[in-house]
Design a protein around this motif. Structure first.
Motif, PDB file in Angstrom:
ATOM      1  N   LEU A  87       0.877  -1.180   0.000  1.00 56.52           N
ATOM      2  CA  LEU A  87       0.000   0.000   0.000  1.00 56.52           C
ATOM      3  C   LEU A  87       0.903   1.216   0.000  1.00 56.52           C
ATOM      4  O   LEU A  87       1.885   1.248   0.745  1.00 56.52           O
ATOM      5  N   GLU A 104      -2.803   5.282   0.147  1.00 54.71           N
ATOM      6  CA  GLU A 104      -3.708   4.133   0.314  1.00 54.71           C
ATOM      7  C   GLU A 104      -3.769   3.694   1.772  1.00 54.71           C
ATOM      8  O   GLU A 104      -4.831   3.283   2.253  1.00 54.71           O
ATOM      9  N   TYR A 105      -2.645   3.762   2.442  1.00 56.45           N
ATOM     10  CA  TYR A 105      -2.639   3.424   3.860  1.00 56.45           C
ATOM     11  C   TYR A 105      -3.636   4.324   4.603  1.00 56.45           C
ATOM     12  O   TYR A 105      -4.466   3.848   5.387  1.00 56.45           O
ATOM     13  N   GLN A 135      -6.151   6.196   3.223  1.00 57.65           N
ATOM     14  CA  GLN A 135      -7.533   6.224   2.728  1.00 57.65           C
ATOM     15  C   GLN A 135      -8.205   4.849   2.736  1.00 57.65           C
ATOM     16  O   GLN A 135      -9.394   4.746   3.048  1.00 57.65           O
ATOM     17  N   PHE A 136      -7.443   3.829   2.370  1.00 59.75           N
ATOM     18  CA  PHE A 136      -8.016   2.474   2.349  1.00 59.75           C
ATOM     19  C   PHE A 136      -8.049   1.876   3.758  1.00 59.75           C
ATOM     20  O   PHE A 136      -9.094   1.417   4.223  1.00 59.75           O
ATOM     21  N   TRP A 156     -11.928   7.956   0.179  1.00 60.50           N
ATOM     22  CA  TRP A 156     -11.594   6.677   0.836  1.00 60.50           C
ATOM     23  C   TRP A 156     -12.205   5.522   0.043  1.00 60.50           C
ATOM     24  O   TRP A 156     -11.595   4.479  -0.107  1.00 60.50           O
ATOM     25  N   ALA A 196     -10.174   4.670  -2.976  1.00 65.38           N
ATOM     26  CA  ALA A 196      -8.970   3.907  -2.598  1.00 65.38           C
ATOM     27  C   ALA A 196      -9.340   2.446  -2.289  1.00 65.38           C
ATOM     28  O   ALA A 196      -8.598   1.519  -2.638  1.00 65.38           O
ATOM     29  N   TYR A 197     -10.494   2.260  -1.668  1.00 67.56           N
ATOM     30  CA  TYR A 197     -10.958   0.895  -1.346  1.00 67.56           C
ATOM     31  C   TYR A 197     -11.154   0.093  -2.636  1.00 67.56           C
ATOM     32  O   TYR A 197     -10.708  -1.053  -2.753  1.00 67.56           O
ATOM     33  N   VAL A 230      -7.655  -0.690  -4.210  1.00 65.48           N
ATOM     34  CA  VAL A 230      -6.876  -1.727  -3.518  1.00 65.48           C
ATOM     35  C   VAL A 230      -7.530  -3.098  -3.716  1.00 65.48           C
ATOM     36  O   VAL A 230      -6.849  -4.097  -3.974  1.00 65.48           O
TER      37      VAL A 230
END
Ligand code: G6P
Length: 490
Positions: free
Chosen positions: A93, A97-98, A100-101, A127, A130-131, A134
C-alpha cells in the motif's frame, strides 16, 4: 490474540503449491501473519495482532497455501517469502492508500458501522475510491497466481469487492468469503453510500460466511432488498448463480493451547506471576486489542466501583489488564487509550496501596507463552466487548484452563456468547449488571465453576479452528465436482 513474540520466519514445512500452473489454495487477508515493525533502528517481523491471523495461521501452517496480504510499513526492505510453511505474497500500500483504504475506509467507515456504530462512521468518497483500487489490485494479483479451478478464500471487511472482481477475471476459481467481524442490521448498513457495490461484491463469492446466524440473515435480507437476490437466507440466487450463505463460528487451536498450558515451564511461570502480583486471593484478567469496541472502559468502571464500595479490596483482589496497541494513527484509538489510562490512574490512585496496585495495566503485546501463563493465573476472565464478531480471547481462556477451574464473564454481544452458554453472560452497557456478574464470578462455587468450565471446554475442543476451516471449505465445495483442498490436521 497474537503476541509480539519473534516469529520463525521461513521455517520449514511443506512447500506452497505455486508451480508453473499456479496455486491451488489462496488466502486473501489484509494482514500477513507477520508484520514489519521498525524498532531501535532495525526492521523486525513481529506476529500480527488480532483474531484473524491467530486463527488462520494454524490452519494454513505447513500446508500448500499462499497468503496475499499487506506486510505493514512502507519500506522496500527484503521481505520473508514464507512463514510457518505458508507462502507469503506481498501486496503493498502506498502512503495515500494506507491513509484512505486502511485507516480511512476499512477502519473509520466500515469498522464502526459494522460494530453497531459505537463510534460515528465517516463517509468519504476519496476513501471509497482507494478501497475500490486496492480491492482491484488484490483481485488482479490473485487472478494471476491461481491455478485452474483453484480455491480462493477471501477474509474480512477490507476485501468485500474482491469476490465479484475476481470472478469477472477468473470464472473458473471457487471463491469463499468469510467476515470476521459483525455484519450490521439493515438500519445501519443502509446508511452506507456504497451499500449496493458492497453487496454485489460479496455476492460474487460461491459461499459467504459469517460468525453467527444473525449476521448471515442480516446479509441475506439486505441482498434481497437492495440488489434483488432471491431465495432463502441460506441459499440465494443472484444473476444466474447460486450463492450459499451461512454461519461458521471461528475458533482457536485448542490442542496447541492445551499443549502450551500443560508445559511445566509455562505452569511455573504462572506460579511466578501470581507471586509477582502479591499472591492475591483472586486474579482477574482482561486481554484485548486496545479498541473502543472492546468495552474496556465499562469493565474498568465496574471494577473501580467494586473497589469503591468495598466488594473488592486491593489487598485480596487484583485486575491485570493487557491492552495490545492497535491502529494508533486513528484519533478514536488515541482518545480511547487516553481515556483508559486516565481511568486506570484514577482507580489506582484511590484504591491501591504501596506495592499493591488495584489494577496492573500493560499497553503492550505479550508473547504467546506469557499470555497462556496469564490465562492460567486468572481466576476470573473478563471479556466485555460492546460488540464483537467472535472474540477468540474468551475461547483461548477456556482452552487453557486445563484443570477446569476459573470463571468467564462474557458479553452477550460477543459472537462467542452463542456457544459459551456456561459463561456468566452480561450486558456490558449495564454497569450494575456488570458489577453483579464480576462479583458472581469472584464468588462462584468451585464445583459449579468446574461444571461450567468442563462444558465450555468440550465446546471449544470439539469446535476448534481446524474444524472451522474444514467445515467452511467443505461447504464451499458442496455441490461441485472438484475435491476441496485437504485442510485437516497435519
Ligand atoms: C480484527 C480484524 C482483523 C484485523 C485485526 C487487527 O481481528 O477482524 O481483520 O487484522 O482486528 O487489526 P489491524 O487493523 O491491526 O489489522
Amino acid at each position: 490474540m497474537s503476541s509480539s513474540q519473534k516469529p520463525s520466519v521461513a521455517r520449514g514445512g511443506r512447500q506452497a503449491s505455486a508451480g508453473p500452473s499456479g496455486a491451488q489454495l489462496i488466502v486473501v487477508a489484509n494482514r500477513w501473519p507477520i508484520r514489519r515493525v521498525e524498532r531501535d533502528g532495525d526492521t523486525h517481523w513481529d506476529l500480527s495482532p488480532g483474531g484473524l491471523v491467530s486463527a488462520l495461521t494454524p490452519v494454513l501452517r505447513g500446508r500448500a497455501g499462499m497468503w496475499f496480504g499487506w506486510p505493514g510499513g512502507d519500506h522496500e526492505t527484503a521481505m520473508p517469502r514464507q512463514h510457518e510453511g505458508i507462502e507469503l505474497r506481498p501486496v503493498p500500500l502506498d502512503e495515500a492508500e494506507y491513509e484512505q483504504f486502511y485507516i480511512g475506509f476499512a477502519n473509520a467507515t466500515l469498522w464502526p458501522l459494522y460494530h453497531d456504530a459505537i463510534r460515528t462512521a465517516t463517509f468519504e468518497r476519496e476513501w471509497w475510491y482507494a478501497y475500490v483500487a486496492v480491492n482491484d489490485r488484490y483481485a488482479r494479483a490473485v487472478a494471476e497466481a491461481a491455478a485452474p479451478g483453484a480455491t480462493v478464500w477471501v477474509h474480512d471487511y477490507h476485501f468485500q469487492l474482491v469476490p465479484k472482481m475476481l470472478r469477472a477475471m477468473r470464472p473458473d476459481v471457487r471463491i469463499g468469503f468469510f467476515l470476521h467481524i459483525p455484519f450490521p442490521p439493515q438500519e445501519l448498513f443502509l446508511q452506507l453510500p456504497w451499500r449496493r457495490p458492497i453487496l454485489e461484491g460479496l455476492l460474487g463469492a460461491d459461499l459467504v460466511g459469517f460468525q453467527v446466524h444473525g449476521a448471515a440473515s442480516n446479509f441475506s435480507r439486505l441482498a434481497r432488498r437492495v440488489v434483488g437476490a432471491t431465495g432463502t437466507d441460506a441459499v440465494m440466487d443472484y444473476e444466474g448463480r447460486r450463492v450459499r450463505v451461512g454461519a461458521f463460528p471461528i475458533s482457536v487451536d485448542a490442542a496447541e493451547l492445551i499443549k502450551r498450558a500443560s508445559d511445566p515451564a509455562v505452569q511455573s511461570r504462572a506460579v511466578e506471576l501470581r507471586a509477582e502480583l502479591g499472591s492475591p486471593d483472586v486474579v482477574m484478567l482482561g486481554v484485548d486489542r486496545l479498541d473502543y469496541t472492546k468495552g474496556i472502559d465499562r469493565r474498568l468502571m465496574a471494577v473501580g466501583e467494586l473497589y469503591a464500595d468495598g466488594s473488592l479490596s486491593a489487598s485480596r483482589h487484583v485486575l491485570v489488564q493487557i491492552g495490545v496497541p492497535s491502529r494508533e494513527e486513528d484519533p478514536h484509538y488515541r482518545r480511547e487509550r487516553e481515556h483508559l489510562e486516565q481511568l486506570v490512574g484514577e482507580i489506582n490512585g484511590a484504591h491501591s496501596s504501596v506495592g499493591r496496585p488495584a489494577i496492573h495495566y500493560l499497553y503492550q503485546s505479550v508473547t504467546i507463552d506469557e499470555l497462556v501463563a496469564l490465562y492460567l493465573v486468572a481466576d476470573v476472565m473478563l471479556v466485555t466487548p460492546l460488540r464483537d464478531g467472535m472474540n477468540l480471547v474468551a475461547k483461548e481462556y477456556v482452552a487453557c484452563r486445563v484443570d477446569a477451574t476459573g470463571a468467564l464473564v462474557l458479553s452477550e454481544f460477543a459472537g462467542a456468547a452463542e456457544e459459551l452458554r456456561d459463561a456468566i453472560l452480561v450486558n456490558p452497557h449495564d454497569l450494575d449488571g456488570l458489577k453483579a456478574a464480576i462479583r458472581h464470578a469472584v464468588d462462584l462455587d468451585p464445583t459449579e465453576a468446574t461444571a461450567r468450565m468442563r462444558r465450555m471446554r468440550r465446546v471449544v475442543r470439539r469446535h476448534d479452528v481446524h474444524a472451522w476451516a474444514r467445515t467452511f471449505l467443505a461447504a464451499l465445495h458442496e455441490g461441485c465436482d472438484d475435491a476441496s483442498p485437504q485442510l485437516g490436521r497435519p
